[in-house]
Scaffold this active site. Structure first.
Site, PDB file in Angstrom:
ATOM      1  N   ALA A 240       0.853  -1.188   0.000  1.00 45.19           N
ATOM      2  CA  ALA A 240       0.000   0.000   0.000  1.00 45.19           C
ATOM      3  C   ALA A 240       0.888   1.238   0.000  1.00 45.19           C
ATOM      4  O   ALA A 240       2.108   1.133   0.185  1.00 45.19           O
ATOM      5  CB  ALA A 240      -0.890   0.000   1.241  1.00 45.19           C
ATOM      6  N   LYS A 241       0.241   2.383  -0.186  1.00 45.46           N
ATOM      7  CA  LYS A 241       0.982   3.655  -0.323  1.00 45.46           C
ATOM      8  C   LYS A 241       2.014   3.874   0.779  1.00 45.46           C
ATOM      9  O   LYS A 241       3.114   4.350   0.534  1.00 45.46           O
ATOM     10  CB  LYS A 241      -0.003   4.825  -0.284  1.00 45.46           C
ATOM     11  CG  LYS A 241      -0.654   5.097  -1.616  1.00 45.46           C
ATOM     12  CD  LYS A 241      -1.275   6.485  -1.614  1.00 45.46           C
ATOM     13  CE  LYS A 241      -2.267   6.628  -2.753  1.00 45.46           C
ATOM     14  NZ  LYS A 241      -3.651   6.376  -2.382  1.00 45.46           N
ATOM     15  N   ARG A 242       1.612   3.512   2.029  1.00 45.24           N
ATOM     16  CA  ARG A 242       2.516   3.808   3.140  1.00 45.24           C
ATOM     17  C   ARG A 242       3.840   3.047   3.049  1.00 45.24           C
ATOM     18  O   ARG A 242       4.791   3.342   3.777  1.00 45.24           O
ATOM     19  CB  ARG A 242       1.817   3.506   4.471  1.00 45.24           C
ATOM     20  CG  ARG A 242       1.506   2.057   4.693  1.00 45.24           C
ATOM     21  CD  ARG A 242       0.551   1.879   5.865  1.00 45.24           C
ATOM     22  NE  ARG A 242      -0.207   0.652   5.732  1.00 45.24           N
ATOM     23  CZ  ARG A 242       0.235  -0.541   6.034  1.00 45.24           C
ATOM     24  NH1 ARG A 242       1.453  -0.664   6.509  1.00 45.24           N
ATOM     25  NH2 ARG A 242      -0.505  -1.615   5.869  1.00 45.24           N
ATOM     26  N   HIS A 243       3.931   2.051   2.157  1.00 40.53           N
ATOM     27  CA  HIS A 243       5.179   1.315   2.023  1.00 40.53           C
ATOM     28  C   HIS A 243       6.214   2.038   1.159  1.00 40.53           C
ATOM     29  O   HIS A 243       7.292   1.511   0.892  1.00 40.53           O
ATOM     30  CB  HIS A 243       4.929  -0.088   1.468  1.00 40.53           C
ATOM     31  CG  HIS A 243       4.170  -0.965   2.422  1.00 40.53           C
ATOM     32  ND1 HIS A 243       2.956  -1.526   2.116  1.00 40.53           N
ATOM     33  CD2 HIS A 243       4.427  -1.341   3.699  1.00 40.53           C
ATOM     34  CE1 HIS A 243       2.513  -2.233   3.148  1.00 40.53           C
ATOM     35  NE2 HIS A 243       3.386  -2.127   4.125  1.00 40.53           N
ATOM     36  N   GLY A 244       5.868   3.270   0.714  1.00 41.77           N
ATOM     37  CA  GLY A 244       6.879   4.056  -0.003  1.00 41.77           C
ATOM     38  C   GLY A 244       6.466   4.391  -1.420  1.00 41.77           C
ATOM     39  O   GLY A 244       5.295   4.328  -1.774  1.00 41.77           O
TER      40      GLY A 244
END
Ligand code: GLU
Length: 289
Positions: A240-244
């Site tokens: 997901a987005k929070r992984h970079g």
């Protein structure tokens, strides 16, 4: 059946490396078999689907070398075919109206016992008496339509998972607002598009028994299936987005292709070299580029 394949993104955001990798694998399956590869936009949800995302997704797929045959098909434009299928199921007596709210379903599902998976709809509205049904109608909230699945257990073959079997609950065919539901639309559209092999993420493996049963009830053949292991973040959760920086906004397309090839054990992305049996069977962890 043909080996024609497809990719069917929902236009609700940018495709990330996990999505691009699944699209690439689906494309390799079809192209290595000399088959057609079709593109379908799963834009059934009018609230979340955006044309801008659709354009961006198609551009990104092109940039990594995934091409397709014929025009892009939008699910939202195929509603008449979806409704036709629902009418047919109604005529066969396997559809009922459901007035349950999400909270009611959650509560009833957690109290239910039996073979159905957790969270499955326990059939509350199937068992309503005529007067209870009348009462629900009088409340004025439009009902969803559910399939009376008859508590069936369905078995199917998956290219990567072997024989899979699953219990099918009474899933939704059409929402209260009239929108055809995902499981119904996907079966009708894959058949109309002549898809012989559905290659998609493993997160959809749980929906497949429903789709196989639906095809059977509609008197249609099921396509073949290959559910591809997912890409996870370092924390073990789905990418997901929070992984970079995991979309093409954060990297050149060539870098994404390299990462996809590496994540598949260093394979070449040329369909001529593709061997489905060499695909990894376990999720891949994304640790950055
Ligand atoms: N539109 C679905 C998704 O983006 C995929 C549907 C399918 O491949 O059957 O998750």
């Amino acid at each position: 059946m043909s080996s024609d394949g497809r990719y069917a993104p929902s236009p609700t955001g940018a495709l990330h490396l996990g999505n691009l990798r699944t699209a690439m694998i689906a494309w390799l399956f079809a192209r290595s078999a000399g088959a057609r590869f079709l593109m379908r936009i799963d834009d059934l949800d009018p609230q979340r689907s955006r044309r801008e995302w659709e354009q961006r997704q198609l551009g990104d797929l092109n940039a990594i070398g995934v091409d397709w045959d014929g025009p892009v098909v939008r699910q939202s434009e195929r509603r008449a075919r979806h409704i036709e299928a629902i009418e047919r199921l109604k005529a066969d007596g396997c559809v009922y109206r459901c007035w349950c709210t999400r909270t009611e379903i959650r509560e009833a599902a957690s109290a239910a016992h039996g073979p159905l998976p957790e969270g499955a709809y326990p059939g509350t509205c199937r068992r309503l008496s005529a007067s209870e049904r009348f009462e629900c109608q009088m409340r004025g909230r439009p009902p969803a339509l559910r399939l009376d699945a008859g508590g069936e257990q369905v078995e199917f073959e998956d290219r990567l998972h072997g024989t899979v079997s699953g219990w099918v609950d009474d899933f939704v065919l059409q929402r209260g607002d009239g929108t055809p539901a995902y499981n119904l639309a996907v079966v009708v559209d894959d058949l109309d598009q002549g898809i012989g092999e559905v290659v998609r993420g493993e997160d959809l493996l749980d929906s497949t028994a429903r789709q196989v049963l639906l095809s059977r009830l509609l008197g249609l053949p099921s396509p073949g299936y290959a559910h591809v292991p997912l890409v996870l973040g370092a924390d073990g959760a789905r990418l997901a987005k929070r992984h970079g920086a995991i979309t093409l906004a954060g990297m050149p397309a060539e870098r994404a292709r390299e990462w996809i090839a590496d994540s598949l054990g260093g394979i070449s992305l040329d369909p001529a070299d593709f061997d489905p049996d060499a695909l990894p069977r376990m999720p891949t962890t994304f640790g950055g580029l």
